[in-house]
Design a protein around this motif. Structure first.
Motif, PDB file in Angstrom:
ATOM      1  N   ALA A  87       0.821  -1.210   0.000  1.00  0.00           N
ATOM      2  CA  ALA A  87       0.000   0.000   0.000  1.00  0.00           C
ATOM      3  C   ALA A  87       0.853   1.258   0.000  1.00  0.00           C
ATOM      4  O   ALA A  87       0.429   2.311  -0.470  1.00  0.00           O
ATOM      5  CB  ALA A  87      -0.915   0.001   1.226  1.00  0.00           C
ATOM      6  N   ASP A  88       2.113   1.119   0.547  1.00  0.00           N
ATOM      7  CA  ASP A  88       3.009   2.281   0.599  1.00  0.00           C
ATOM      8  C   ASP A  88       3.712   2.525  -0.724  1.00  0.00           C
ATOM      9  O   ASP A  88       4.320   3.572  -0.918  1.00  0.00           O
ATOM     10  CB  ASP A  88       4.059   2.087   1.692  1.00  0.00           C
ATOM     11  CG  ASP A  88       3.429   1.960   3.068  1.00  0.00           C
ATOM     12  OD1 ASP A  88       2.405   2.635   3.283  1.00  0.00           O
ATOM     13  OD2 ASP A  88       3.964   1.204   3.901  1.00  0.00           O
ATOM     14  N   GLN A  89       3.662   1.548  -1.617  1.00  0.00           N
ATOM     15  CA  GLN A  89       4.461   1.649  -2.835  1.00  0.00           C
ATOM     16  C   GLN A  89       3.739   2.488  -3.881  1.00  0.00           C
ATOM     17  O   GLN A  89       2.545   2.307  -4.126  1.00  0.00           O
ATOM     18  CB  GLN A  89       4.734   0.256  -3.398  1.00  0.00           C
ATOM     19  CG  GLN A  89       5.613  -0.591  -2.495  1.00  0.00           C
ATOM     20  CD  GLN A  89       5.755  -2.006  -3.008  1.00  0.00           C
ATOM     21  OE1 GLN A  89       5.100  -2.387  -3.972  1.00  0.00           O
ATOM     22  NE2 GLN A  89       6.609  -2.773  -2.363  1.00  0.00           N
ATOM     23  N   PRO A  90       4.448   3.385  -4.539  1.00  0.00           N
ATOM     24  CA  PRO A  90       3.834   4.195  -5.596  1.00  0.00           C
ATOM     25  C   PRO A  90       3.596   3.364  -6.849  1.00  0.00           C
ATOM     26  O   PRO A  90       4.193   2.306  -7.030  1.00  0.00           O
ATOM     27  CB  PRO A  90       4.888   5.282  -5.838  1.00  0.00           C
ATOM     28  CG  PRO A  90       6.179   4.630  -5.466  1.00  0.00           C
ATOM     29  CD  PRO A  90       5.854   3.709  -4.325  1.00  0.00           C
ATOM     30  N   PRO A  91       2.744   3.828  -7.743  1.00  0.00           N
ATOM     31  CA  PRO A  91       2.447   3.065  -8.968  1.00  0.00           C
ATOM     32  C   PRO A  91       3.682   2.754  -9.803  1.00  0.00           C
ATOM     33  O   PRO A  91       3.744   1.705 -10.451  1.00  0.00           O
ATOM     34  CB  PRO A  91       1.489   4.000  -9.729  1.00  0.00           C
ATOM     35  CG  PRO A  91       0.871   4.852  -8.670  1.00  0.00           C
ATOM     36  CD  PRO A  91       1.920   5.036  -7.628  1.00  0.00           C
ATOM     37  N   ILE A  92       4.682   3.640  -9.788  1.00  0.00           N
ATOM     38  CA  ILE A  92       5.868   3.416 -10.629  1.00  0.00           C
ATOM     39  C   ILE A  92       6.574   2.118 -10.249  1.00  0.00           C
ATOM     40  O   ILE A  92       7.097   1.388 -11.104  1.00  0.00           O
ATOM     41  CB  ILE A  92       6.838   4.613 -10.521  1.00  0.00           C
ATOM     42  CG1 ILE A  92       8.003   4.481 -11.516  1.00  0.00           C
ATOM     43  CG2 ILE A  92       7.385   4.760  -9.105  1.00  0.00           C
ATOM     44  CD1 ILE A  92       7.597   4.548 -12.936  1.00  0.00           C
ATOM     45  N   VAL A  93       6.592   1.780  -8.950  1.00  0.00           N
ATOM     46  CA  VAL A  93       7.242   0.554  -8.500  1.00  0.00           C
ATOM     47  C   VAL A  93       6.529  -0.658  -9.057  1.00  0.00           C
ATOM     48  O   VAL A  93       7.144  -1.570  -9.619  1.00  0.00           O
ATOM     49  CB  VAL A  93       7.304   0.506  -6.955  1.00  0.00           C
ATOM     50  CG1 VAL A  93       7.817  -0.859  -6.485  1.00  0.00           C
ATOM     51  CG2 VAL A  93       8.197   1.609  -6.419  1.00  0.00           C
ATOM     52  N   THR A 133       4.539  -0.825 -11.595  1.00  0.00           N
ATOM     53  CA  THR A 133       4.628  -0.847 -13.060  1.00  0.00           C
ATOM     54  C   THR A 133       5.957  -1.419 -13.523  1.00  0.00           C
ATOM     55  O   THR A 133       6.004  -2.271 -14.428  1.00  0.00           O
ATOM     56  CB  THR A 133       4.452   0.577 -13.622  1.00  0.00           C
ATOM     57  OG1 THR A 133       3.209   1.108 -13.179  1.00  0.00           O
ATOM     58  CG2 THR A 133       4.497   0.563 -15.139  1.00  0.00           C
ATOM     59  N   VAL A 134       7.054  -0.955 -12.927  1.00  0.00           N
ATOM     60  CA  VAL A 134       8.380  -1.438 -13.313  1.00  0.00           C
ATOM     61  C   VAL A 134       8.521  -2.921 -12.997  1.00  0.00           C
ATOM     62  O   VAL A 134       9.047  -3.698 -13.803  1.00  0.00           O
ATOM     63  CB  VAL A 134       9.488  -0.626 -12.608  1.00  0.00           C
ATOM     64  CG1 VAL A 134      10.859  -1.257 -12.852  1.00  0.00           C
ATOM     65  CG2 VAL A 134       9.479   0.808 -13.095  1.00  0.00           C
ATOM     66  N   VAL A 135       8.049  -3.351 -11.826  1.00  0.00           N
ATOM     67  CA  VAL A 135       8.121  -4.772 -11.466  1.00  0.00           C
ATOM     68  C   VAL A 135       7.344  -5.609 -12.471  1.00  0.00           C
ATOM     69  O   VAL A 135       7.798  -6.675 -12.911  1.00  0.00           O
ATOM     70  CB  VAL A 135       7.577  -4.996 -10.039  1.00  0.00           C
ATOM     71  CG1 VAL A 135       7.427  -6.497  -9.754  1.00  0.00           C
ATOM     72  CG2 VAL A 135       8.484  -4.353  -9.016  1.00  0.00           C
ATOM     73  N   LEU A 155      10.863  -0.028 -20.591  1.00  0.00           N
ATOM     74  CA  LEU A 155      11.390   0.724 -19.447  1.00  0.00           C
ATOM     75  C   LEU A 155      11.966   2.062 -19.894  1.00  0.00           C
ATOM     76  O   LEU A 155      11.835   3.078 -19.204  1.00  0.00           O
ATOM     77  CB  LEU A 155      12.460  -0.090 -18.714  1.00  0.00           C
ATOM     78  CG  LEU A 155      11.959  -1.204 -17.802  1.00  0.00           C
ATOM     79  CD1 LEU A 155      13.117  -2.062 -17.318  1.00  0.00           C
ATOM     80  CD2 LEU A 155      11.207  -0.616 -16.605  1.00  0.00           C
ATOM     81  N   ARG A 156      12.630   2.070 -21.056  1.00  0.00           N
ATOM     82  CA  ARG A 156      13.193   3.327 -21.560  1.00  0.00           C
ATOM     83  C   ARG A 156      12.090   4.339 -21.877  1.00  0.00           C
ATOM     84  O   ARG A 156      12.276   5.551 -21.714  1.00  0.00           O
ATOM     85  CB  ARG A 156      14.040   3.075 -22.804  1.00  0.00           C
ATOM     86  CG  ARG A 156      15.377   2.422 -22.517  1.00  0.00           C
ATOM     87  CD  ARG A 156      16.259   2.400 -23.752  1.00  0.00           C
ATOM     88  NE  ARG A 156      17.498   1.702 -23.485  1.00  0.00           N
ATOM     89  CZ  ARG A 156      17.682   0.390 -23.682  1.00  0.00           C
ATOM     90  NH1 ARG A 156      16.676  -0.336 -24.187  1.00  0.00           N
ATOM     91  NH2 ARG A 156      18.815  -0.177 -23.397  1.00  0.00           N
ATOM     92  N   SER A 157      10.964   3.837 -22.373  1.00  0.00           N
ATOM     93  CA  SER A 157       9.860   4.752 -22.674  1.00  0.00           C
ATOM     94  C   SER A 157       9.168   5.236 -21.399  1.00  0.00           C
ATOM     95  O   SER A 157       8.569   6.310 -21.380  1.00  0.00           O
ATOM     96  CB  SER A 157       8.836   4.055 -23.587  1.00  0.00           C
ATOM     97  OG  SER A 157       8.247   2.946 -22.915  1.00  0.00           O
ATOM     98  N   ILE A 189      11.844  -2.091  -5.886  1.00  0.00           N
ATOM     99  CA  ILE A 189      11.704  -2.881  -7.114  1.00  0.00           C
ATOM    100  C   ILE A 189      12.540  -4.153  -7.045  1.00  0.00           C
ATOM    101  O   ILE A 189      12.045  -5.257  -7.296  1.00  0.00           O
ATOM    102  CB  ILE A 189      12.096  -2.027  -8.343  1.00  0.00           C
ATOM    103  CG1 ILE A 189      11.063  -0.926  -8.576  1.00  0.00           C
ATOM    104  CG2 ILE A 189      12.234  -2.909  -9.597  1.00  0.00           C
ATOM    105  CD1 ILE A 189      11.516   0.151  -9.548  1.00  0.00           C
ATOM    106  N   VAL A 190      13.822  -4.010  -6.685  1.00  0.00           N
ATOM    107  CA  VAL A 190      14.692  -5.204  -6.699  1.00  0.00           C
ATOM    108  C   VAL A 190      14.341  -6.168  -5.572  1.00  0.00           C
ATOM    109  O   VAL A 190      14.611  -7.369  -5.676  1.00  0.00           O
ATOM    110  CB  VAL A 190      16.189  -4.831  -6.649  1.00  0.00           C
ATOM    111  CG1 VAL A 190      16.606  -4.112  -7.917  1.00  0.00           C
ATOM    112  CG2 VAL A 190      16.524  -4.026  -5.416  1.00  0.00           C
ATOM    113  N   LEU A 191      13.721  -5.677  -4.494  1.00  0.00           N
ATOM    114  CA  LEU A 191      13.269  -6.592  -3.444  1.00  0.00           C
ATOM    115  C   LEU A 191      12.179  -7.522  -3.968  1.00  0.00           C
ATOM    116  O   LEU A 191      12.062  -8.666  -3.512  1.00  0.00           O
ATOM    117  CB  LEU A 191      12.764  -5.808  -2.230  1.00  0.00           C
ATOM    118  CG  LEU A 191      13.840  -5.235  -1.308  1.00  0.00           C
ATOM    119  CD1 LEU A 191      13.232  -4.304  -0.275  1.00  0.00           C
ATOM    120  CD2 LEU A 191      14.612  -6.356  -0.628  1.00  0.00           C
ATOM    121  N   HIS A 192      11.406  -7.040  -4.930  1.00  0.00           N
ATOM    122  CA  HIS A 192      10.418  -7.907  -5.578  1.00  0.00           C
ATOM    123  C   HIS A 192      11.075  -8.940  -6.496  1.00  0.00           C
ATOM    124  O   HIS A 192      10.427  -9.897  -6.918  1.00  0.00           O
ATOM    125  CB  HIS A 192       9.429  -7.063  -6.399  1.00  0.00           C
ATOM    126  CG  HIS A 192       8.402  -6.363  -5.572  1.00  0.00           C
ATOM    127  ND1 HIS A 192       7.331  -7.008  -4.993  1.00  0.00           N
ATOM    128  CD2 HIS A 192       8.284  -5.054  -5.205  1.00  0.00           C
ATOM    129  CE1 HIS A 192       6.594  -6.140  -4.321  1.00  0.00           C
ATOM    130  NE2 HIS A 192       7.154  -4.935  -4.435  1.00  0.00           N
TER     131      HIS A 192
END
Length: 491
Positions: A33-39, A41-43, A58-60, A76-79
């Motif tokens: 719940a604390d994670q923003p959408p960008i996290v 999305t990237v995962v 990812l570049r886009s 991200i990398v923890l996921h």
């Protein structure tokens, strides 16, 4: 009775510190719940897209102007803990494209992910890169700060304890010795021992940079001593146990520093710990005894080593051969050489140099030349000091021409640099034979190598010209020598 040398140099031990768990300093992973959408999305892009397309997507999504924060990168990398290779590729992707303003926290997270997967080499590579980064490490940030961040991120990454060994080893590789020592102390204060090979590497590095006394002080701080091994629960819990490599590192450091008494005391300490010496341990102690002229004791040690079933290595053979050659017992040196050959141990350049020195000491120049020719066939290059003895021995036997030819052949190798002593022997020999022109040419060559004529050189020329009754040259050289000595005094 005075205390043994080593015990006199030990710094007072730090007071026992109650061990604290690493996890006391851990931070908690943020909830989804604390994670923003960008996290998220990237995962999702990393885990659900094909390899070729994920990086373009990812570049886009990202750009150098909209970069990830170190905390978002870590989330991200923890996921990706179950896919450490993908996490590593993502880390390098952000570096190449400047998609994250990395700091010690984000570096620590990826290092823990790799350590957790036992990917030691890439983890250590990233540690070295972080320690070398002028952005991450300025005058206010030290390796100890890096350690503290690794501690705080340890539990949330479910890391492996050897991650701290990787940090210590990386610090040692980068010559951050003080930082390494402080990290070891902080680990021990938490009841954690670095791996034995890490402790040994630290002792070797400290001995090289700070000397044998400092390395022994560190040894006692890390390992304690057999006498106080069982004093107190805390000491028993936090002390590592040294091995033969630990003691060899100490003895070698003391031997290099000329602290022969410390070598012998370390040997006794090894016995108190019940640690069995190996062939290198014996080599160091035998070399120490030979340096002190205790050849008989070294010989007894040699017999003890073989009685224990320890097969001598080339260093042990060279030590004993060199010891006998040093005192002129060339016959015993030859016996050891034959045993060495029968054992299948190949002689080295050092072996043959010892023999040349031994033969020259007893005046057997012919045998010395045979060994020297054997060296040349094997493409070994003797030290200049060995050549001094050989050339000096030949000149003493009035075989100056032969000595001069040996020097000329040796100088065909560009890596060989004769000493002024060899020139001195040859010039003196040529002058005694009345070969003044050859002596002058050799002296000019000597000057070209940067060697100034000394009083012995002048004396050889003056004596040679006196025999030829060339008073003009005698007077000129006497005056020149006097002026040279005056200039030297003024300087």
């Amino acid at each position: 009775m005075a205390a043994p040398t080593l015990k006199r140099v030990i710094l007072s031990s730090p007071k026992p510190i109650k061990p604290r768990s690493l996890y006391t300093f851990s931070s908690q992973s943020p909830t989804s719940a604390d994670q923003p959408p960008i996290v998220s999305t990237v995962v999702s892009l990393l885990t659900h897209h094909r390899s070729k397309s994920r990086w373009n997507h990812l570049r886009s999504l990202l750009s150098p102007t909209t970069i990830l924060s170190p905390i978002y990168f870590s989330q991200i990398v923890l996921h990706l803990k179950s896919n450490p290779h993908l996490a590593l590729r993502f880390f390098h992707f952000t570096l190449r494209n400047s998609f994250c303003s990395h700091n010690l926290y984000s570096y620590s997270t990826i290092i823990h992910i790799l350590s957790r997967a036992r990917l030691k080499s890439p983890a250590q590579s990233i540690i070295r890169a972080a320690l070398s980064s002028p952005v991450l490490f300025d005058h206010s940030v030290t390796p100890v700060k890096f350690f503290e961040v690794l501690v705080k991120t340890y539990r949330e990454c479910d890391s492996a304890p050897f991650v701290f060994d990787l940090l210590i080893k990386s610090c040692l590789e980068l010559k951050k010795i003080d930082g390494s020592i402080e990290i070891v102390r902080m680990l021990r204060s938490r009841g954690i021992n670095p791996q034995i090979n890490t402790c040994n590497s630290l002792i070797c590095s400290v001995s090289s940079c700070k000397g044998s006394y400092a390395s022994y002080g560190l040894f006692r701080e890390v390992f304690g001593s057999k006498d106080n091994e069982t004093e107190g629960d805390v000491k028993r819990n936090v002390r590592a146990r040294p091995n033969v490599i630990s003691f060899n590192a100490l003895m070698m450091a003391s031997y290099r520093d000329g602290e022969m008494e410390m070598v012998e005391e370390t040997w006794r300490e090894m016995e108190r710990f019940g640690c069995v010496p190996n062939e290198f341990s014996y080599s160091i102690l035998m070399a120490t005894l030979c340096e002190e002229g205790k050849i008989k004791e070294a010989e007894k040690l040699w017999e003890e080593m073989r009685a224990r079933g320890i097969k001598p290595d080339v260093a042990a053979y060279n030590t004993v051969i060199g010891g006998f050659c040093e005192i002129g017992e060339i016959g015993k040196a030859e016996e050891i050489l034959r045993e060495m050959e029968l054992s299948g141990v190949e002689s080295t350049c050092i072996t043959l140099e010892h023999l040349i020195i031994g033969y020259c000491r007893v005046g057997d120049v012919d045998s010395a030349i045979l060994v020297y020719k054997d060296m040349c066939r094997k493409a070994f290059r003797p030290e200049a000091s060995t050549m001094d003895l050989l050339i000096g021995g030949l000149c003493e036997k009035k075989r100056v021409t032969e000595a001069l030819e040996i020097l000329r052949i040796a100088m065909r190798n560009v890596s060989f640099h004769p000493s002024g002593k060899s020139y001195e022997f040859l010039i003196n020999g040529l002058c005694k034979d009345g070969k003044m022109e050859e002596a002058l040419k050799l002296q000019a060559q000597m000057a070209g190598k940067g060697f100034e004529p000394n009083p012995k050189i002048y004396g050889a020329f003056i004596e040679g010209y006196m025999k030829l009754e060339n008073e003009e040259m005698v007077a000129a050289l006497t005056k020149e020598m006097s002026e040279a000595q005056k200039r030297q005094k003024e300087n």
